[in-house]
Design a protein around this motif. Structure first.
Motif, PDB file in Angstrom:
ATOM      1  N   MET A   1       0.831  -1.197   0.000  1.00 51.87           N
ATOM      2  CA  MET A   1       0.000   0.000   0.000  1.00 51.87           C
ATOM      3  C   MET A   1       0.865   1.245   0.000  1.00 51.87           C
ATOM      4  O   MET A   1       1.926   1.265   0.628  1.00 51.87           O
ATOM      5  N   LYS A   2       0.422   2.280  -0.692  1.00 49.94           N
ATOM      6  CA  LYS A   2       1.140   3.544  -0.717  1.00 49.94           C
ATOM      7  C   LYS A   2       0.359   4.599   0.062  1.00 49.94           C
ATOM      8  O   LYS A   2      -0.858   4.722  -0.080  1.00 49.94           O
ATOM      9  N   LEU A   3       1.069   5.352   0.871  1.00 49.83           N
ATOM     10  CA  LEU A   3       0.477   6.416   1.671  1.00 49.83           C
ATOM     11  C   LEU A   3       1.234   7.711   1.402  1.00 49.83           C
ATOM     12  O   LEU A   3       2.473   7.723   1.416  1.00 49.83           O
ATOM     13  N   LYS A   4       0.511   8.793   1.155  1.00 51.00           N
ATOM     14  CA  LYS A   4       1.128  10.084   0.895  1.00 51.00           C
ATOM     15  C   LYS A   4       0.402  11.150   1.696  1.00 51.00           C
ATOM     16  O   LYS A   4      -0.802  11.338   1.548  1.00 51.00           O
ATOM     17  N   ALA A   5       1.142  11.816   2.578  1.00 51.56           N
ATOM     18  CA  ALA A   5       0.592  12.935   3.330  1.00 51.56           C
ATOM     19  C   ALA A   5       0.948  14.234   2.626  1.00 51.56           C
ATOM     20  O   ALA A   5       1.994  14.345   1.978  1.00 51.56           O
ATOM     21  N   PHE A   6       0.082  15.238   2.745  1.00 51.36           N
ATOM     22  CA  PHE A   6       0.349  16.505   2.071  1.00 51.36           C
ATOM     23  C   PHE A   6      -0.237  17.672   2.860  1.00 51.36           C
ATOM     24  O   PHE A   6      -1.154  17.507   3.670  1.00 51.36           O
ATOM     25  N   ILE A   7       0.342  18.836   2.627  1.00 52.63           N
ATOM     26  CA  ILE A   7      -0.159  20.095   3.190  1.00 52.63           C
ATOM     27  C   ILE A   7      -0.594  20.967   2.017  1.00 52.63           C
ATOM     28  O   ILE A   7       0.245  21.468   1.261  1.00 52.63           O
ATOM     29  N   GLN A   8      -1.871  21.113   1.862  1.00 52.77           N
ATOM     30  CA  GLN A   8      -2.383  21.933   0.765  1.00 52.77           C
ATOM     31  C   GLN A   8      -1.956  23.382   0.951  1.00 52.77           C
ATOM     32  O   GLN A   8      -2.040  23.920   2.049  1.00 52.77           O
ATOM     33  N   SER A   9      -1.520  23.999  -0.113  1.00 51.74           N
ATOM     34  CA  SER A   9      -1.030  25.386  -0.202  1.00 51.74           C
ATOM     35  C   SER A   9       0.442  25.493   0.121  1.00 51.74           C
ATOM     36  O   SER A   9       1.037  26.556  -0.049  1.00 51.74           O
ATOM     37  N   ALA A  10       1.074  24.402   0.598  1.00 51.46           N
ATOM     38  CA  ALA A  10       2.518  24.416   0.812  1.00 51.46           C
ATOM     39  C   ALA A  10       3.231  24.159  -0.516  1.00 51.46           C
ATOM     40  O   ALA A  10       2.740  23.438  -1.379  1.00 51.46           O
ATOM     41  N   GLU A  11       4.403  24.760  -0.679  1.00 51.94           N
ATOM     42  CA  GLU A  11       5.158  24.626  -1.923  1.00 51.94           C
ATOM     43  C   GLU A  11       5.490  23.149  -2.178  1.00 51.94           C
ATOM     44  O   GLU A  11       5.885  22.412  -1.281  1.00 51.94           O
ATOM     45  N   ASN A  12       5.324  22.737  -3.422  1.00 47.33           N
ATOM     46  CA  ASN A  12       5.617  21.375  -3.875  1.00 47.33           C
ATOM     47  C   ASN A  12       4.689  20.320  -3.278  1.00 47.33           C
ATOM     48  O   ASN A  12       4.998  19.132  -3.315  1.00 47.33           O
ATOM     49  N   HIS A  13       3.559  20.744  -2.722  1.00 41.23           N
ATOM     50  CA  HIS A  13       2.562  19.805  -2.229  1.00 41.23           C
ATOM     51  C   HIS A  13       1.318  19.922  -3.091  1.00 41.23           C
ATOM     52  O   HIS A  13       0.973  21.004  -3.559  1.00 41.23           O
ATOM     53  N   PRO A  14       0.610  18.816  -3.323  1.00 40.79           N
ATOM     54  CA  PRO A  14      -0.605  18.871  -4.135  1.00 40.79           C
ATOM     55  C   PRO A  14      -1.784  19.430  -3.349  1.00 40.79           C
ATOM     56  O   PRO A  14      -1.707  19.634  -2.131  1.00 40.79           O
ATOM     57  N   THR A  15      -2.879  19.654  -4.022  1.00 42.03           N
ATOM     58  CA  THR A  15      -4.121  20.021  -3.368  1.00 42.03           C
ATOM     59  C   THR A  15      -4.950  18.761  -3.107  1.00 42.03           C
ATOM     60  O   THR A  15      -4.678  17.695  -3.659  1.00 42.03           O
ATOM     61  N   THR A  16      -5.946  18.908  -2.261  1.00 37.66           N
ATOM     62  CA  THR A  16      -6.863  17.797  -2.018  1.00 37.66           C
ATOM     63  C   THR A  16      -7.512  17.358  -3.323  1.00 37.66           C
ATOM     64  O   THR A  16      -7.642  16.152  -3.605  1.00 37.66           O
ATOM     65  N   LEU A  17      -7.910  18.318  -4.132  1.00 40.53           N
ATOM     66  CA  LEU A  17      -8.558  18.000  -5.397  1.00 40.53           C
ATOM     67  C   LEU A  17      -7.601  17.281  -6.350  1.00 40.53           C
ATOM     68  O   LEU A  17      -7.987  16.326  -7.037  1.00 40.53           O
ATOM     69  N   ALA A  18      -6.346  17.722  -6.387  1.00 43.48           N
ATOM     70  CA  ALA A  18      -5.355  17.057  -7.238  1.00 43.48           C
ATOM     71  C   ALA A  18      -5.110  15.626  -6.786  1.00 43.48           C
ATOM     72  O   ALA A  18      -4.921  14.718  -7.619  1.00 43.48           O
ATOM     73  N   GLU A  19      -5.124  15.383  -5.480  1.00 42.41           N
ATOM     74  CA  GLU A  19      -4.941  14.017  -4.987  1.00 42.41           C
ATOM     75  C   GLU A  19      -6.144  13.139  -5.317  1.00 42.41           C
ATOM     76  O   GLU A  19      -5.996  11.956  -5.632  1.00 42.41           O
ATOM     77  N   LEU A  20      -7.331  13.704  -5.264  1.00 43.77           N
ATOM     78  CA  LEU A  20      -8.509  12.953  -5.695  1.00 43.77           C
ATOM     79  C   LEU A  20      -8.399  12.587  -7.170  1.00 43.77           C
ATOM     80  O   LEU A  20      -8.692  11.456  -7.569  1.00 43.77           O
ATOM     81  N   ARG A  21      -7.953  13.531  -7.962  1.00 48.98           N
ATOM     82  CA  ARG A  21      -7.805  13.280  -9.391  1.00 48.98           C
ATOM     83  C   ARG A  21      -6.728  12.212  -9.647  1.00 48.98           C
ATOM     84  O   ARG A  21      -6.905  11.318 -10.485  1.00 48.98           O
ATOM     85  N   ARG A  22      -5.608  12.292  -8.903  1.00 52.33           N
ATOM     86  CA  ARG A  22      -4.523  11.320  -9.065  1.00 52.33           C
ATOM     87  C   ARG A  22      -4.998   9.917  -8.678  1.00 52.33           C
ATOM     88  O   ARG A  22      -4.713   8.929  -9.377  1.00 52.33           O
ATOM     89  N   ALA A  23      -5.753   9.815  -7.580  1.00 54.36           N
ATOM     90  CA  ALA A  23      -6.262   8.515  -7.152  1.00 54.36           C
ATOM     91  C   ALA A  23      -7.253   7.958  -8.179  1.00 54.36           C
ATOM     92  O   ALA A  23      -7.268   6.750  -8.456  1.00 54.36           O
ATOM     93  N   HIS A  24      -8.049   8.844  -8.753  1.00 51.08           N
ATOM     94  CA  HIS A  24      -9.018   8.427  -9.772  1.00 51.08           C
ATOM     95  C   HIS A  24      -8.316   7.864 -11.010  1.00 51.08           C
ATOM     96  O   HIS A  24      -8.696   6.812 -11.537  1.00 51.08           O
ATOM     97  N   GLU A  25      -7.270   8.540 -11.449  1.00 55.15           N
ATOM     98  CA  GLU A  25      -6.555   8.077 -12.640  1.00 55.15           C
ATOM     99  C   GLU A  25      -5.821   6.766 -12.369  1.00 55.15           C
ATOM    100  O   GLU A  25      -5.757   5.884 -13.233  1.00 55.15           O
ATOM    101  N   TRP A  26      -5.273   6.615 -11.157  1.00 57.53           N
ATOM    102  CA  TRP A  26      -4.563   5.383 -10.827  1.00 57.53           C
ATOM    103  C   TRP A  26      -5.537   4.205 -10.706  1.00 57.53           C
ATOM    104  O   TRP A  26      -5.293   3.120 -11.234  1.00 57.53           O
ATOM    105  N   ALA A  27      -6.643   4.428 -10.025  1.00 59.27           N
ATOM    106  CA  ALA A  27      -7.581   3.340  -9.774  1.00 59.27           C
ATOM    107  C   ALA A  27      -8.445   3.018 -10.987  1.00 59.27           C
ATOM    108  O   ALA A  27      -9.003   1.924 -11.068  1.00 59.27           O
TER     109      ALA A  27
END
Length: 343
Positions: A1-27
């Motif tokens: 399993m892969k786990l990725k934590a992020f802080i939205q609005s921090a430099e070089n971190h994704p947004t919540t929406l971008a992570e939803l999109r990334r999970a959608h494309e992967w799955a």
């Protein structure tokens, strides 16, 4: 399993929406389940912009929202149920909709999306602090984590129990169609921003320090995958911008130039004109280059400064918290959008 934590609005971190999109494309999602404490029009539009019509056409989605304290905007619910393959339910909705102030028996604070593909044994989950508003999904400082399970066993060992609990909540909830008309009626009647009596006097426009208007749904004049930046305003609102257009002004006439000072990107000057629909039209600064995520569902706030107009785009709840106690007369357009000035 892969786990990725992020802080939205921090430099070089994704947004919540971008992570939803990334999970959608992967799955390669076969089924989506989203559970959020509340939904705003800006959140629904932000999700639609990020995922597009292919998602609605190809992926059955189930949504569970709270209406606790009236934070969810009925416009957001109506937007979602008009998409393809969508089912929306409201947590304890039949009970909460009848309570004064929409007070819940138990607060609903969920903020999670599940993206599942049982055929390929791919399971994703994005969870965090961001709610289903444009701010919560991609603009505000939020924290979150995304989880990807690549086998059924990984899913079972990690977040399958959470997924099943979420499904149980959804199954027990009220179909939005059962209460939406009632909720919308009671929500509008309880809104902090109330319309004035018809004879409410016009303000002294020369002395205004702050004025505002609800943007509502903004037509995507820049293309289907970009937030729009052109809004209609009621006839006569030009006076807030220092003009005094005559009543017999011909359609498509330019009323004058307005210079905006947005949070980023420098001043922007555009024409204010009278459109064919007899509304006053203005193009606002391009959202993504001038410090905004979008204008849809936001309250636009303007403050005259030396002939220019500083501007903000606020979620309705934030606007009411900041300015609700200072509102002067509140006026309403024919489409139901409110506007006015602040004392």
């Amino acid at each position: 399993m892969k786990l990725k934590a992020f802080i939205q609005s921090a430099e070089n971190h994704p947004t919540t929406l971008a992570e939803l999109r990334r999970a959608h494309e992967w799955a390669e999602t076969e089924q989506f389940l989203g559970l959020y404490a509340y939904a705003t029009q800006s959140g629904a539009i932000a999700f639609d912009l990020a995922f597009g019509s292919d998602f609605w056409d190809q992926v059955p989605s189930q949504w569970l929202f709270g209406i606790d304290y009236g934070r969810t905007q009925p416009q957001a619910l109506r937007f979602l149920i008009e998409r393809s393959n969508v089912e929306v339910r409201i947590h304890d909705g039949a009970w909460v909709v009848e309570r004064n102030g929409f007070l819940p028996r138990r607060d609903f604070h969920m903020k999670a999306g599940f993206l599942t593909n049982s055929t390929k044994s791919r399971f994703g989950m994005v969870v965090g602090s961001g709610n289903f508003s444009s701010n919560g999904l991609r603009q505000a400082a939020e924290c979150g984590a995304s989880l990807h399970a690549a086998t059924t066993m990984e899913f079972k060992k990690t977040f399958r129990s959470a997924f099943r609990a979420a499904k149980d909540l959804w199954e027990a909830a009220t179909p939005v169609e059962d209460i939406l008309d009632s909720y919308e009626e009671r929500w509008a009647a309880s809104a902090a921003l109330e319309a004035p009596e018809p004879e409410a006097p016009a303000p002294n426009y020369d002395e205004l320090e702050v004025f505002w208007i609800e943007a509502g749904y903004v037509t995507r004049n820049r293309g289907p995958d970009k937030p729009g930046n052109q809004i209609d305003m009621p006839r006569g609102m030009n006076r807030y911008f220092g003009f005094n257009a005559p009543d017999n002004l011909a359609v498509n006439s330019v009323i004058g130039e307005v210079t905006f000072e947005p949070p980023a990107g420098g001043p922007v000057t555009n024409n204010l004109r009278l459109g064919n629909n007899m509304m006053e039209k203005i193009s606002l600064p391009i959202p993504e280059t001038h410090g905004f995520d979008m204008y849809d569902g936001k309250v636009l706030v303007f403050s005259p400064q030396g002939g220019h107009y500083r501007m903000w785009a606020l979620e309705a709840e934030d606007f009411e918290s900041a300015f609700g106690h200072r509102l002067a007369s509140v006026r309403v357009t024919k489409s139901g959008r409110r506007y006015g000035h602040i004392e």
